[in-house]
Design a protein around this motif. Structure first.
Motif, PDB file in Angstrom:
ATOM      1  N   GLU A 180      73.888  83.614  13.267  1.00 56.24           N
ATOM      2  CA  GLU A 180      73.510  82.219  13.528  1.00 56.24           C
ATOM      3  C   GLU A 180      74.385  81.616  14.624  1.00 56.24           C
ATOM      4  OE1 GLU A 180      72.149  81.341   8.902  1.00 56.24           O
ATOM      5  OE2 GLU A 180      74.137  80.768   9.619  1.00 56.24           O
ATOM      6  N   ALA A 181      75.677  81.936  14.578  1.00 56.98           N
ATOM      7  CA  ALA A 181      76.603  81.373  15.557  1.00 56.98           C
ATOM      8  C   ALA A 181      76.377  81.953  16.945  1.00 56.98           C
ATOM      9  CB  ALA A 181      78.037  81.625  15.110  1.00 56.98           C
ATOM     10  N   ILE A 182      76.233  83.260  17.019  1.00 59.29           N
ATOM     11  CA  ILE A 182      76.087  83.929  18.318  1.00 59.29           C
ATOM     12  C   ILE A 182      74.770  83.557  18.980  1.00 59.29           C
ATOM     13  CG2 ILE A 182      75.905  86.173  19.450  1.00 59.29           C
ATOM     14  CD1 ILE A 182      77.838  87.251  17.299  1.00 59.29           C
ATOM     15  N   ALA A 183      73.709  83.385  18.170  1.00 62.85           N
ATOM     16  CA  ALA A 183      72.389  83.068  18.718  1.00 62.85           C
ATOM     17  C   ALA A 183      72.365  81.739  19.457  1.00 62.85           C
ATOM     18  CB  ALA A 183      71.350  83.052  17.598  1.00 62.85           C
ATOM     19  N   GLY A 184      73.315  80.861  19.163  1.00 63.21           N
ATOM     20  CA  GLY A 184      73.350  79.555  19.811  1.00 63.21           C
ATOM     21  C   GLY A 184      74.041  79.537  21.153  1.00 63.21           C
ATOM     22  N   LEU A 185      74.511  80.693  21.623  1.00 65.23           N
ATOM     23  CA  LEU A 185      75.236  80.770  22.889  1.00 65.23           C
ATOM     24  C   LEU A 185      74.379  81.371  23.989  1.00 65.23           C
ATOM     25  CD1 LEU A 185      78.726  82.047  21.652  1.00 65.23           C
ATOM     26  CD2 LEU A 185      78.040  79.699  22.170  1.00 65.23           C
ATOM     27  N   GLY A 186      74.710  81.017  25.239  1.00 70.02           N
ATOM     28  CA  GLY A 186      73.991  81.553  26.383  1.00 70.02           C
ATOM     29  C   GLY A 186      74.923  81.804  27.544  1.00 70.02           C
ATOM     30  N   SER A 187      74.363  82.163  28.666  1.00 71.78           N
ATOM     31  CA  SER A 187      75.153  82.590  29.821  1.00 71.78           C
ATOM     32  C   SER A 187      75.977  81.473  30.447  1.00 71.78           C
ATOM     33  CB  SER A 187      74.228  83.191  30.878  1.00 71.78           C
ATOM     34  OG  SER A 187      73.254  82.239  31.296  1.00 71.78           O
ATOM     35  N   ARG A 188      75.623  80.213  30.178  1.00 72.78           N
ATOM     36  CA  ARG A 188      76.397  79.090  30.724  1.00 72.78           C
ATOM     37  C   ARG A 188      77.592  78.736  29.849  1.00 72.78           C
ATOM     38  NH1 ARG A 188      72.874  74.040  31.989  1.00 72.78           N
ATOM     39  NH2 ARG A 188      74.897  73.450  32.905  1.00 72.78           N
ATOM     40  N   ASP A 189      77.662  79.348  28.663  1.00 68.87           N
ATOM     41  CA  ASP A 189      78.758  79.073  27.738  1.00 68.87           C
ATOM     42  C   ASP A 189      79.877  80.094  27.931  1.00 68.87           C
ATOM     43  OD1 ASP A 189      77.203  76.985  26.610  1.00 68.87           O
ATOM     44  OD2 ASP A 189      76.107  78.480  25.425  1.00 68.87           O
ATOM     45  N   LEU A 190      80.912  79.976  27.121  1.00 67.61           N
ATOM     46  CA  LEU A 190      82.034  80.905  27.211  1.00 67.61           C
ATOM     47  C   LEU A 190      82.607  81.119  25.816  1.00 67.61           C
ATOM     48  CD1 LEU A 190      84.753  80.947  29.959  1.00 67.61           C
ATOM     49  CD2 LEU A 190      85.405  81.263  27.585  1.00 67.61           C
ATOM     50  N   ALA A 191      82.847  82.366  25.476  1.00 71.96           N
ATOM     51  CA  ALA A 191      83.454  82.713  24.191  1.00 71.96           C
ATOM     52  C   ALA A 191      84.881  83.201  24.431  1.00 71.96           C
ATOM     53  CB  ALA A 191      82.652  83.789  23.482  1.00 71.96           C
ATOM     54  N   ILE A 192      85.818  82.616  23.699  1.00 72.63           N
ATOM     55  CA  ILE A 192      87.206  83.063  23.763  1.00 72.63           C
ATOM     56  C   ILE A 192      87.505  83.785  22.454  1.00 72.63           C
ATOM     57  CG2 ILE A 192      89.609  82.394  24.040  1.00 72.63           C
ATOM     58  CD1 ILE A 192      88.636  79.869  25.467  1.00 72.63           C
ATOM     59  N   VAL A 193      87.691  85.090  22.538  1.00 71.57           N
ATOM     60  CA  VAL A 193      87.891  85.923  21.353  1.00 71.57           C
ATOM     61  C   VAL A 193      89.339  86.384  21.323  1.00 71.57           C
ATOM     62  CG1 VAL A 193      87.177  87.986  20.111  1.00 71.57           C
ATOM     63  CG2 VAL A 193      85.495  86.686  21.436  1.00 71.57           C
ATOM     64  N   ILE A 194      90.025  86.055  20.254  1.00 69.56           N
ATOM     65  CA  ILE A 194      91.417  86.478  20.090  1.00 69.56           C
ATOM     66  C   ILE A 194      91.443  87.588  19.054  1.00 69.56           C
ATOM     67  CG2 ILE A 194      93.754  85.745  19.493  1.00 69.56           C
ATOM     68  CD1 ILE A 194      92.961  82.934  20.369  1.00 69.56           C
ATOM     69  N   GLY A 195      91.879  88.748  19.474  1.00 69.13           N
ATOM     70  CA  GLY A 195      91.859  89.907  18.587  1.00 69.13           C
ATOM     71  C   GLY A 195      93.138  90.708  18.677  1.00 69.13           C
ATOM     72  N   LEU A 196      94.204  90.166  18.083  1.00 71.59           N
ATOM     73  CA  LEU A 196      95.458  90.911  18.055  1.00 71.59           C
ATOM     74  C   LEU A 196      95.407  91.982  16.976  1.00 71.59           C
ATOM     75  CD1 LEU A 196      97.825  87.883  18.577  1.00 71.59           C
ATOM     76  CD2 LEU A 196      97.044  89.537  20.275  1.00 71.59           C
ATOM     77  N   ARG A 197      96.311  92.885  17.032  1.00 71.84           N
ATOM     78  CA  ARG A 197      96.178  94.106  16.249  1.00 71.84           C
ATOM     79  C   ARG A 197      96.119  93.879  14.740  1.00 71.84           C
ATOM     80  NH1 ARG A 197     101.687  97.595  16.991  1.00 71.84           N
ATOM     81  NH2 ARG A 197     103.144  96.212  15.934  1.00 71.84           N
ATOM     82  N   ARG A 198      95.537  94.881  14.091  1.00 72.66           N
ATOM     83  CA  ARG A 198      95.032  94.873  12.729  1.00 72.66           C
ATOM     84  C   ARG A 198      93.755  94.025  12.682  1.00 72.66           C
ATOM     85  NH1 ARG A 198      97.931  96.702   7.857  1.00 72.66           N
ATOM     86  NH2 ARG A 198      96.842  98.577   8.490  1.00 72.66           N
ATOM     87  N   ARG A 199      92.894  94.345  13.651  1.00 75.62           N
ATOM     88  CA  ARG A 199      91.588  93.696  13.720  1.00 75.62           C
ATOM     89  C   ARG A 199      90.671  94.238  12.640  1.00 75.62           C
ATOM     90  NH1 ARG A 199      93.808  94.490  18.731  1.00 75.62           N
ATOM     91  NH2 ARG A 199      93.443  96.721  18.503  1.00 75.62           N
ATOM     92  N   PRO A 200      89.687  93.446  12.179  1.00 73.86           N
ATOM     93  CA  PRO A 200      88.734  93.956  11.190  1.00 73.86           C
ATOM     94  C   PRO A 200      87.890  95.076  11.781  1.00 73.86           C
ATOM     95  CG  PRO A 200      88.036  91.815  12.005  1.00 73.86           C
ATOM     96  CD  PRO A 200      89.418  92.042  12.535  1.00 73.86           C
ATOM     97  N   ALA A 201      87.326  95.894  10.917  1.00 73.50           N
ATOM     98  CA  ALA A 201      86.606  97.088  11.361  1.00 73.50           C
ATOM     99  C   ALA A 201      85.401  96.756  12.231  1.00 73.50           C
ATOM    100  CB  ALA A 201      86.167  97.907  10.144  1.00 73.50           C
ATOM    101  N   ASP A 202      84.783  95.578  12.026  1.00 75.32           N
ATOM    102  CA  ASP A 202      83.594  95.223  12.789  1.00 75.32           C
ATOM    103  C   ASP A 202      83.913  94.340  13.998  1.00 75.32           C
ATOM    104  OD1 ASP A 202      84.323  92.951  11.465  1.00 75.32           O
ATOM    105  OD2 ASP A 202      82.365  92.565  10.548  1.00 75.32           O
ATOM    106  N   PHE A 203      85.164  94.314  14.417  1.00 77.12           N
ATOM    107  CA  PHE A 203      85.562  93.465  15.541  1.00 77.12           C
ATOM    108  C   PHE A 203      84.800  93.839  16.810  1.00 77.12           C
ATOM    109  CE2 PHE A 203      88.235  92.805  19.314  1.00 77.12           C
ATOM    110  CZ  PHE A 203      88.456  91.441  19.231  1.00 77.12           C
ATOM    111  N   LEU A 204      84.781  95.130  17.154  1.00 76.83           N
ATOM    112  CA  LEU A 204      84.119  95.567  18.380  1.00 76.83           C
ATOM    113  C   LEU A 204      82.633  95.238  18.338  1.00 76.83           C
ATOM    114  CD1 LEU A 204      84.095  96.994  21.094  1.00 76.83           C
ATOM    115  CD2 LEU A 204      83.919  99.183  19.890  1.00 76.83           C
ATOM    116  N   ARG A 205      82.000  95.437  17.184  1.00 73.15           N
ATOM    117  CA  ARG A 205      80.577  95.143  17.051  1.00 73.15           C
ATOM    118  C   ARG A 205      80.303  93.664  17.295  1.00 73.15           C
ATOM    119  NH1 ARG A 205      75.683  96.808  18.059  1.00 73.15           N
ATOM    120  NH2 ARG A 205      74.119  96.299  16.462  1.00 73.15           N
ATOM    121  N   THR A 206      81.173  92.794  16.825  1.00 76.16           N
ATOM    122  CA  THR A 206      81.010  91.356  17.033  1.00 76.16           C
ATOM    123  C   THR A 206      81.096  91.015  18.517  1.00 76.16           C
ATOM    124  OG1 THR A 206      81.951  90.882  14.857  1.00 76.16           O
ATOM    125  CG2 THR A 206      81.913  89.084  16.440  1.00 76.16           C
TER     126      THR A 206
END
Length: 289
Positions: A180-206
């Motif tokens: 639901e959250a990702i579907a609301g974004l488009g190319s004019r927006d920007l996502a800032i993802v902070i992923g320091l170590r011990r990331r969850p297993a599905d981090f890359l998929r997200t």
């Protein structure tokens, strides 16, 4: 090697020891006690050093690790090094010259933090910082995301950016799914993802799914990240590893503050005008002391 342990592949060194402990000989239990007391030491010891600490022969050390399902001692040591690199707290402390330094603990801590700060900030060229600030200033919506300890860093950045520009919010709201959250974004927006170590297993998929929507991604991570930088438009690397079992977040916090200050400079009068509106509303709502 007993057939019972030949396929006992899953689990860390510590987990394997606990599973096999009841079957160990007296000498093997002494080795187990040494390893469990400081699992991080295994990444630095030789087989002879471990044998000396446990008071057993090198052959006993070899049999011990084969009993755990490893090909040999070196395979177990490599596993311990991998766990240190991924930030496992059990494997971060210990190691030759890696413990808490003797003397003044405050001075040692300051030196440790300063070294990580310098290594992180010197790795961010000014042209790259300026490009990131321009993108944040000009994006339609800014959405931030962080899991586990990265979550409070994402919250910090959200709060700072929201003071100088509109449209800044966490990507995931309470009760909301990632789709639901990702579907609301488009190319004019920007996502800032902070992923320091011990990331969850599905981090890359997200991150993959965010990038698949055509959303530019700013990734703030550390040198252990794999895969995600290929999906991000910009990647900033923070040094968080320490000799202790707790990572240091002084460098990423400072980096996020530096980004916010650069965005404020980029926004100029528009940023100050937004901050004026925020401050006026704070006064009307009597929100702060």
């Amino acid at each position: 090697m007993p057939e019972k342990y030949a396929s006992a592949v899953p689990g860390s060194v510590s987990q394997r020891i606990h599973r096999a402990f009841s079957e160990l000989s007296e000498g093997e239990r002494r080795i187990a006690d040494q390893v469990l007391a400081a699992p991080g030491e295994l990444a630095f010891l030789s087989a002879s050093e471990l044998a000396g600490q446990a008071g057993v022969s090198n052959a006993t050390v070899s049999r011990f690790f084969q009993r755990l399902g490893y090909r040999n001692f070196d395979a177990a040591r490599q596993e311990a090094r991998r766990l240190r690199e991924t930030g496992s707290p059990l494997y971060l402390s210990g190691g030759a010259g890696q413990g808490t330094p003797a003397g003044d603990p405050l001075s040692a801590l300051l030196q440790e933090e300063a070294a990580r700060l310098e290594a992180t900030l010197r790795g961010v060229p000014q042209p790259l910082l300026a490009e990131i600030a321009q993108a944040i200033a000009g994006a339609g919506q800014i959405r931030t995301l962080g899991f586990r300890n990265s979550h409070f860093l994402a919250q910090y950045l959200t709060a700072q950016l929201a003071q100088i520009r509109p449209g800044v919010a966490p990507l995931l709201m309470p009760g909301q799914t990632r789709a639901e959250a990702i579907a609301g974004l488009g190319s004019r927006d920007l996502a800032i993802v902070i992923g320091l170590r011990r990331r969850p297993a599905d981090f890359l998929r997200t991150v993959e799914q965010i990038a698949a929507q055509g959303v530019p991604v700013l990734l703030v991570s550390d040198p252990t990240v794999r895969g995600a930088p290929a999906l991000a438009r910009w990647t900033l690397s923070c040094h968080v590893d320490t000799a202790q079992f707790l990572d240091s977040y002084a460098a990423p916090m400072t980096l996020l503050r530096m980004i916010t200050l650069e965005v404020a400079r980029e926004l100029g009068a528009a940023g100050r005008a937004h901050l004026d509106r925020v401050e006026a509303l704070r006064g009307d709502l009597n929100e702060l002391e």
